[in-house]
Write a protein that holds these residues in place. Sequence first.
Motif, PDB file in Angstrom:
ATOM      1  N   GLY A   1       0.791  -1.216   0.000  1.00 16.92           N
ATOM      2  CA  GLY A   1       0.000   0.000   0.000  1.00 16.92           C
ATOM      3  C   GLY A   1       0.825   1.270   0.000  1.00 16.92           C
ATOM      4  N   ALA A   2       1.925   1.298   0.759  1.00 20.85           N
ATOM      5  CA  ALA A   2       2.731   2.520   0.824  1.00 20.85           C
ATOM      6  C   ALA A   2       3.281   2.882  -0.550  1.00 20.85           C
ATOM      7  N   GLU A   3       3.737   1.883  -1.296  1.00 22.95           N
ATOM      8  CA  GLU A   3       4.242   2.138  -2.647  1.00 22.95           C
ATOM      9  C   GLU A   3       3.126   2.661  -3.557  1.00 22.95           C
ATOM     10  N   ALA A   4       1.937   2.088  -3.397  1.00 27.25           N
ATOM     11  CA  ALA A   4       0.803   2.545  -4.207  1.00 27.25           C
ATOM     12  C   ALA A   4       0.441   3.989  -3.876  1.00 27.25           C
ATOM     13  N   ILE A   5       0.453   4.330  -2.587  1.00 25.29           N
ATOM     14  CA  ILE A   5       0.142   5.702  -2.182  1.00 25.29           C
ATOM     15  C   ILE A   5       1.154   6.673  -2.778  1.00 25.29           C
ATOM     16  N   ALA A   6       2.436   6.307  -2.716  1.00 22.82           N
ATOM     17  CA  ALA A   6       3.488   7.169  -3.265  1.00 22.82           C
ATOM     18  C   ALA A   6       3.302   7.364  -4.771  1.00 22.82           C
ATOM     19  N   THR A   7       2.931   6.283  -5.464  1.00 22.92           N
ATOM     20  CA  THR A   7       2.703   6.383  -6.912  1.00 22.92           C
ATOM     21  C   THR A   7       1.525   7.301  -7.213  1.00 22.92           C
ATOM     22  N   LEU A   8       0.452   7.152  -6.466  1.00 27.34           N
ATOM     23  CA  LEU A   8      -0.722   8.011  -6.674  1.00 27.34           C
ATOM     24  C   LEU A   8      -0.385   9.474  -6.396  1.00 27.34           C
ATOM     25  N   THR A   9       0.422   9.718  -5.374  1.00 28.36           N
ATOM     26  CA  THR A   9       0.824  11.089  -5.059  1.00 28.36           C
ATOM     27  C   THR A   9       1.641  11.679  -6.204  1.00 28.36           C
ATOM     28  N   ARG A  10       2.579  10.886  -6.719  1.00 26.45           N
ATOM     29  CA  ARG A  10       3.417  11.365  -7.833  1.00 26.45           C
ATOM     30  C   ARG A  10       2.585  11.652  -9.081  1.00 26.45           C
ATOM     31  N   ARG A  11       1.551  10.865  -9.280  1.00 26.02           N
ATOM     32  CA  ARG A  11       0.744  11.011 -10.490  1.00 26.02           C
ATOM     33  C   ARG A  11      -0.402  12.009 -10.330  1.00 26.02           C
ATOM     34  N   GLY A  12      -0.434  12.677  -9.203  1.00 23.33           N
ATOM     35  CA  GLY A  12      -1.392  13.757  -9.006  1.00 23.33           C
ATOM     36  C   GLY A  12      -2.806  13.323  -8.707  1.00 23.33           C
ATOM     37  N   SER A  13      -2.995  12.122  -8.185  1.00 23.59           N
ATOM     38  CA  SER A  13      -4.344  11.669  -7.851  1.00 23.59           C
ATOM     39  C   SER A  13      -4.956  12.570  -6.779  1.00 23.59           C
ATOM     40  N   GLN A  14      -6.222  12.898  -6.958  1.00 20.49           N
ATOM     41  CA  GLN A  14      -6.938  13.720  -5.987  1.00 20.49           C
ATOM     42  C   GLN A  14      -7.648  12.877  -4.921  1.00 20.49           C
ATOM     43  N   ALA A  15      -7.604  11.561  -5.061  1.00 17.31           N
ATOM     44  CA  ALA A  15      -8.262  10.685  -4.089  1.00 17.31           C
ATOM     45  C   ALA A  15      -7.559  10.781  -2.737  1.00 17.31           C
ATOM     46  N   ARG A  16      -8.352  10.789  -1.679  1.00 15.69           N
ATOM     47  CA  ARG A  16      -7.796  10.744  -0.324  1.00 15.69           C
ATOM     48  C   ARG A  16      -7.578   9.283   0.042  1.00 15.69           C
ATOM     49  N   VAL A  17      -6.398   8.972   0.541  1.00 16.83           N
ATOM     50  CA  VAL A  17      -6.093   7.587   0.900  1.00 16.83           C
ATOM     51  C   VAL A  17      -6.132   7.437   2.415  1.00 16.83           C
ATOM     52  N   LEU A  18      -7.036   6.576   2.875  1.00 16.92           N
ATOM     53  CA  LEU A  18      -7.152   6.247   4.294  1.00 16.92           C
ATOM     54  C   LEU A  18      -6.631   4.837   4.487  1.00 16.92           C
ATOM     55  N   VAL A  19      -5.499   4.712   5.167  1.00 17.94           N
ATOM     56  CA  VAL A  19      -4.934   3.390   5.419  1.00 17.94           C
ATOM     57  C   VAL A  19      -5.833   2.650   6.409  1.00 17.94           C
ATOM     58  N   LEU A  20      -6.146   1.399   6.098  1.00 18.52           N
ATOM     59  CA  LEU A  20      -6.921   0.539   6.986  1.00 18.52           C
ATOM     60  C   LEU A  20      -6.171  -0.775   7.086  1.00 18.52           C
TER      61      LEU A  20
END
Length: 211
Positions: free
Chosen positions: A66-85
């Motif tokens: 998940g952490a790698e996915a979050i970093a990728t989404l951040t780099r790609r400018g995703s506007q989705a909020r990520v809530l770790v569960l």
Amino acid sequence: MAEQVIRILIVDDHPVVRNGISGMCASVEDFTVVGEAGDGPEAVRLTLSLDPDVVLMDLRMPGGGGAEAIATLTRRGSQARVLVLTTYETDRDIMAALDAGATGYLLKDARPEELFTAIRAAAAGESVLSPAVATRVISRVRSSGAEALSQREVEVLTLVARGRTNREIARALFVSEATVKTHLGHVFDKLGVKDRASAVATAYERGVLGT
């Protein structure tokens, strides 16, 4: 006026867990589950294609975490909020997720009502931390060499880390909302950040949160 529906993507490598979370969210009038993913790469693909408001992200998954996915989404400018569960609450997991750009961090032992509140807060851009995780943050207070915050600034930031809104913080500290905004402005300046989520992540890194 109709309540805005929050679009949710569920990411977990266990189908039973995904089904359970999906079923809970389906029972809430202002939630809709737009998709499910079983690993990090699939989470990135579906987030970019479905554009959910909130991604519920597990951390440790075969095929991509998940952490790698979050970093990728951040780099790609995703506007989705990520809530770790997740079930993991180690400092390394917490830091990796928040540094990558997660809006919040919740543990899977949270009650349904806590999860629903956290999803709504995340959708609104508020930082949310599980009480157990917030306790870990507070325990790191003395590890920092960063610029010191005032006692009041620390109190405000601690409440931000627990998902409180400005209005709730003002009530808790018996001050005006304008005063809370002023304190937050000072916190942002001292930590070198521009928003609440970044303040919480930086506070983790520097250990500047306290009671």
